[in-house]
Write a protein that holds these residues in place. Structure first.
Motif, PDB file in Angstrom:
ATOM      1  N   ALA A  59      11.937   6.324   4.169  1.00  0.00           N
ATOM      2  CA  ALA A  59      10.631   6.338   4.822  1.00  0.00           C
ATOM      3  C   ALA A  59       9.556   6.146   3.771  1.00  0.00           C
ATOM      4  O   ALA A  59       9.744   6.508   2.602  1.00  0.00           O
ATOM      5  N   SER A  60       8.446   5.602   4.190  1.00  0.00           N
ATOM      6  CA  SER A  60       7.355   5.330   3.261  1.00  0.00           C
ATOM      7  C   SER A  60       6.036   5.754   3.887  1.00  0.00           C
ATOM      8  O   SER A  60       5.894   5.794   5.110  1.00  0.00           O
ATOM      9  N   THR A  61       5.072   6.031   3.019  1.00  0.00           N
ATOM     10  CA  THR A  61       3.741   6.380   3.483  1.00  0.00           C
ATOM     11  C   THR A  61       2.737   5.905   2.445  1.00  0.00           C
ATOM     12  O   THR A  61       3.105   5.562   1.318  1.00  0.00           O
ATOM     13  N   SER A  62       1.476   5.898   2.829  1.00  0.00           N
ATOM     14  CA  SER A  62       0.447   5.400   1.906  1.00  0.00           C
ATOM     15  C   SER A  62      -0.803   6.247   1.981  1.00  0.00           C
ATOM     16  O   SER A  62      -1.178   6.710   3.058  1.00  0.00           O
ATOM     17  N   GLY A  63      -1.403   6.441   0.829  1.00  0.00           N
ATOM     18  CA  GLY A  63      -2.711   7.073   0.742  1.00  0.00           C
ATOM     19  C   GLY A  63      -2.806   8.449   1.344  1.00  0.00           C
ATOM     20  O   GLY A  63      -3.853   8.846   1.828  1.00  0.00           O
ATOM     21  N   GLY A  64      -1.707   9.188   1.335  1.00  0.00           N
ATOM     22  CA  GLY A  64      -1.742  10.521   1.917  1.00  0.00           C
ATOM     23  C   GLY A  64      -1.981  10.516   3.408  1.00  0.00           C
ATOM     24  O   GLY A  64      -2.474  11.489   3.971  1.00  0.00           O
TER      25      GLY A  64
ATOM     26  N   MET B 132       0.816  -1.214   0.000  1.00  0.00           N
ATOM     27  CA  MET B 132       0.000   0.000   0.000  1.00  0.00           C
ATOM     28  C   MET B 132       0.856   1.274   0.000  1.00  0.00           C
ATOM     29  O   MET B 132       0.342   2.357  -0.239  1.00  0.00           O
ATOM     30  N   PHE B 133       2.127   1.148   0.286  1.00  0.00           N
ATOM     31  CA  PHE B 133       2.983   2.335   0.270  1.00  0.00           C
ATOM     32  C   PHE B 133       3.018   2.921  -1.143  1.00  0.00           C
ATOM     33  O   PHE B 133       3.239   2.197  -2.124  1.00  0.00           O
ATOM     34  N   ASP B 134       2.790   4.227  -1.234  1.00  0.00           N
ATOM     35  CA  ASP B 134       2.775   4.839  -2.555  1.00  0.00           C
ATOM     36  C   ASP B 134       3.636   6.102  -2.629  1.00  0.00           C
ATOM     37  O   ASP B 134       3.614   6.805  -3.648  1.00  0.00           O
ATOM     38  N   TYR B 135       4.369   6.376  -1.570  1.00  0.00           N
ATOM     39  CA  TYR B 135       5.239   7.554  -1.587  1.00  0.00           C
ATOM     40  C   TYR B 135       6.436   7.245  -0.716  1.00  0.00           C
ATOM     41  O   TYR B 135       6.281   6.700   0.383  1.00  0.00           O
TER      42      TYR B 135
ATOM     43  N   ILE C 153      15.028  13.857  -0.670  1.00  0.00           N
ATOM     44  CA  ILE C 153      14.413  13.633  -1.974  1.00  0.00           C
ATOM     45  C   ILE C 153      13.290  12.628  -1.789  1.00  0.00           C
ATOM     46  O   ILE C 153      13.302  11.840  -0.838  1.00  0.00           O
ATOM     47  N   SER C 154      12.312  12.659  -2.684  1.00  0.00           N
ATOM     48  CA  SER C 154      11.188  11.734  -2.578  1.00  0.00           C
ATOM     49  C   SER C 154      10.795  11.233  -3.962  1.00  0.00           C
ATOM     50  O   SER C 154      11.245  11.749  -4.992  1.00  0.00           O
ATOM     51  N   ILE C 155       9.932  10.227  -3.968  1.00  0.00           N
ATOM     52  CA  ILE C 155       9.446   9.679  -5.226  1.00  0.00           C
ATOM     53  C   ILE C 155       8.058   9.095  -5.012  1.00  0.00           C
ATOM     54  O   ILE C 155       7.786   8.452  -3.990  1.00  0.00           O
ATOM     55  N   SER C 156       7.197   9.345  -5.968  1.00  0.00           N
ATOM     56  CA  SER C 156       5.867   8.764  -5.957  1.00  0.00           C
ATOM     57  C   SER C 156       5.901   7.403  -6.637  1.00  0.00           C
ATOM     58  O   SER C 156       6.753   7.140  -7.493  1.00  0.00           O
TER      59      SER C 156
END
Lengths: 115, 112
Positions: B91-96, B29-32, B48-51
């Protein structure tokens, strides 16, 4: 970005006591976060603090142990209550500037040692 | 349950060469995805980040690559400089959700 300050920068406390950590931001932000970094570990989210509502705690963290205040859009406090040596960590606050990119900006951290 | 893993606790690279830091994740589910750099006695600094809709993002000397099928991302630093010596966290995150899940960090040392 945002300029974030924390007080104190470090402290040494006796077990059974409590410490309140302050986090100040130079701009108004909706979402503030509190993290813990135990020695040699990654950063773990304790809770999310939104102004005007109760803090939302992550699994394993409870309000009685880590009460949080968020009186306005630039300030928050985290209290570590009834401390034990296992609470020795770096505590960090962060903010989301709500730009839609999920980046969070962190304060310098508070290094806590519990004897 | 470690959803984000950085399996190399440390990495040593010669100045001017390429530094490659790796990160694996388990949550589909991680998308960012983000990289942070941390100096001693300071808070993490966003790098830096990536979608998840991209497989590469570049910013100056820093490039992040994302391989979704392998659930793997990497940070490339070229050329490496002494000031790059720090601990790097992915680091990762999902769905805002704003909740960031961090890896354990990799200590990068750039040798002159």
């Amino acid at each position: 970005s945002a300029v974030i300050s924390q007080k104190p920068s470090r402290d040494i406390c006796q077990r059974g006591t409590s410490l309140t950590i302050q986090c100040q931001v130079d701009s108004q932000v909706t979402m503030m976060f509190w993290y813990r970094q135990q020695p040699g570990q990654s950063l773990t989210l304790i809770a999310t603090a939104n102004q005007g509502s109760e803090a939302t705690y992550e699994s394993g963290f409870v309000i009685d142990k880590f009460p949080i205040s968020r009186p306005n859009l630039t300030f928050s406090t985290l209290t570590v209550s009834n401390m034990s040596p296992e609470d020795s960590s770096i505590y960090l606050c962060s903010v989301d500037l709500n730009r839609g990119y999920n980046e969070q900006f962190f304060g310098p951290g508070t290094r806590l040692t519990v004897l | 349950d470690q959803q984000v893993k950085q399996n190399s606790p440390s990495l040593s690279v010669q100045e001017g060469r390429i530094s490659i830091l790796n990160c694996d994740y388990t949550n589909s589910m991680f998308d960012y995805f983000l990289w942070y750099k941390k100096y001693p006695a300071e808070g993490p600094t966003f790098l830096i980040s990536i979608s998840s809709i991209k497989d590469k993002n570049e910013d100056g000397r820093f490039t992040v690559f994302l391989n979704k099928s392998a659930k793997h991302l990497s940070l490339h630093i070229v050329p490496s400089q002494p000031g790059d010596s720090a601990v790097y966290f992915c680091a990762s995150t999902s769905g805002g959700a704003q909740k960031l899940v961090f890896g354990q960090g990799t200590r990068l040392t750039i040798n002159p």
